[in-house]
Design an enzyme around this catalytic site. Structure first.
Site, mmCIF file in Angstrom:
data_model
loop_
_atom_site.group_PDB
_atom_site.id
_atom_site.type_symbol
_atom_site.label_atom_id
_atom_site.label_comp_id
_atom_site.label_asym_id
_atom_site.label_seq_id
_atom_site.Cartn_x
_atom_site.Cartn_y
_atom_site.Cartn_z
ATOM 1 N N ARG A 67 65.368 -18.724 5.081
ATOM 2 C CA ARG A 67 65.873 -18.964 3.719
ATOM 3 C C ARG A 67 67.396 -18.936 3.671
ATOM 4 N NH1 ARG A 67 61.244 -16.054 3.182
ATOM 5 N NH2 ARG A 67 62.389 -14.099 3.329
ATOM 6 N N GLU A 104 59.341 -2.176 11.526
ATOM 7 C CA GLU A 104 58.403 -1.069 11.338
ATOM 8 C C GLU A 104 57.353 -1.088 12.463
ATOM 9 O OE1 GLU A 104 56.824 -1.188 7.463
ATOM 10 O OE2 GLU A 104 55.655 0.658 7.713
HETATM 11 P P1 AMP Z 1 66.199 -6.702 6.952
HETATM 12 O O1 AMP Z 1 66.414 -7.013 8.405
HETATM 13 O O2 AMP Z 1 65.265 -5.566 6.716
HETATM 14 O O3 AMP Z 1 67.523 -6.537 6.218
HETATM 15 O O4 AMP Z 1 65.459 -7.955 6.323
HETATM 16 C C1 AMP Z 1 66.181 -9.072 5.974
HETATM 17 C C2 AMP Z 1 65.398 -10.344 6.155
HETATM 18 O O5 AMP Z 1 64.043 -10.195 5.753
HETATM 19 C C3 AMP Z 1 66.016 -11.426 5.325
HETATM 20 O O6 AMP Z 1 66.186 -12.567 6.166
HETATM 21 C C4 AMP Z 1 65.036 -11.658 4.187
HETATM 22 O O7 AMP Z 1 64.775 -13.028 4.065
HETATM 23 C C5 AMP Z 1 63.774 -10.893 4.551
HETATM 24 N N1 AMP Z 1 63.351 -9.898 3.556
HETATM 25 C C6 AMP Z 1 63.286 -8.551 3.753
HETATM 26 N N2 AMP Z 1 62.798 -7.921 2.692
HETATM 27 C C7 AMP Z 1 62.562 -8.851 1.766
HETATM 28 C C8 AMP Z 1 62.055 -8.825 0.401
HETATM 29 N N3 AMP Z 1 61.693 -7.679 -0.204
HETATM 30 N N4 AMP Z 1 61.957 -9.997 -0.251
HETATM 31 C C9 AMP Z 1 62.318 -11.154 0.345
HETATM 32 N N5 AMP Z 1 62.791 -11.252 1.607
HETATM 33 C C10 AMP Z 1 62.905 -10.117 2.314
#
Ligand code: AMP
Length: 179
Positions: A67, A104
């Site tokens: 995205r 996780e």
């Molecule tokens: P993180 O590595 O945990 O910061 O996750 C970031 C990535 O996961 C991004 O590329 C987001 O597109 C996706 N992502 C994580 N959590 C969500 C959420 N609650 N809603 C939408 N996309 C998420």
């Protein structure tokens, strides 16, 4: 087309749909597809992401799979730069470097082409959501291994309660909407 007005953060927020329990129970998924489909909101969002930067200050925009690509390429057009993809492993055709990070359950691996960024280039990192920060931190490592300088990590949405910023210490982090 008439110029599109800049919208407030609350107006932008109205373009985000919360989908509970997707892709698994307990996750509140922030669905940005209504925002993307709305010309006024999408344009305002790109204005805000690109806003702090003048043409010439950014050499390249890096967008994160998948995205993030939708926002990064539009920001690059606004700033007059190219855009480079940070992809999930196994998708890029040429020689790559990779970085893994823990989830996780298990690990995730991101890749960039070895020639995506030239040493010394100033890079604006763009993604849709900052959650735990693992994805963005791995992207910063990739950019820096290629010799790039991360000017800022910019997100449409930040899930503040997950404290992803703590994984990006020393890098400017900016988000348009915080939950
Ligand atoms: P993180 O590595 O945990 O910061 O996750 C970031 C990535 O996961 C991004 O590329 C987001 O597109 C996706 N992502 C994580 N959590 C969500 C959420 N609650 N809603 C939408 N996309 C998420």
């Amino acid at each position: 087309m008439d110029p599109l007005p800049t919208l407030s953060v609350d107006d932008l927020k109205a373009g985000i749909r919360n989908v509970p329990d997707f892709p698994k129970p307990g996750i509140q998924f922030k669905d940005i597809t209504p925002l993307l489909a709305d010309a006024r909101r999408f344009s305002a969002c790109i204005d805000l992401l690109a806003g702090p930067w003048k043409p010439g200050q950014v050499d390249v925009v890096a967008g994160i799979d998948a995205r993030g690509f939708l926002f990064a390429s539009a920001v690059a057009l606004r700033l007059g730069t190219g855009v480079v993809p940070v992809r999930k492993t196994g998708k890029l055709p040429f020689q790559t470097i990779e970085e893994s990070y823990s989830l996780e359950y298990g690990t995730n691996t991101l890749a960039m082409h070895v020639d995506a960024i030239r040493p010394g280039q100033r890079v604006l990192l763009v993604d849709d959501v900052l959650a735990t920060g693992g994805t963005a931190a791995a992207t910063v490592r990739l950019i820096e291994r290629l010799g790039g300088k991360v000017l800022e990590a910019a997100f449409v949405i930040e899930l503040g309660f997950l404290d992803g910023r703590s994984r990006l210490v020393g890098k400017p982090v900016r988000s348009l909407i915080t939950y």
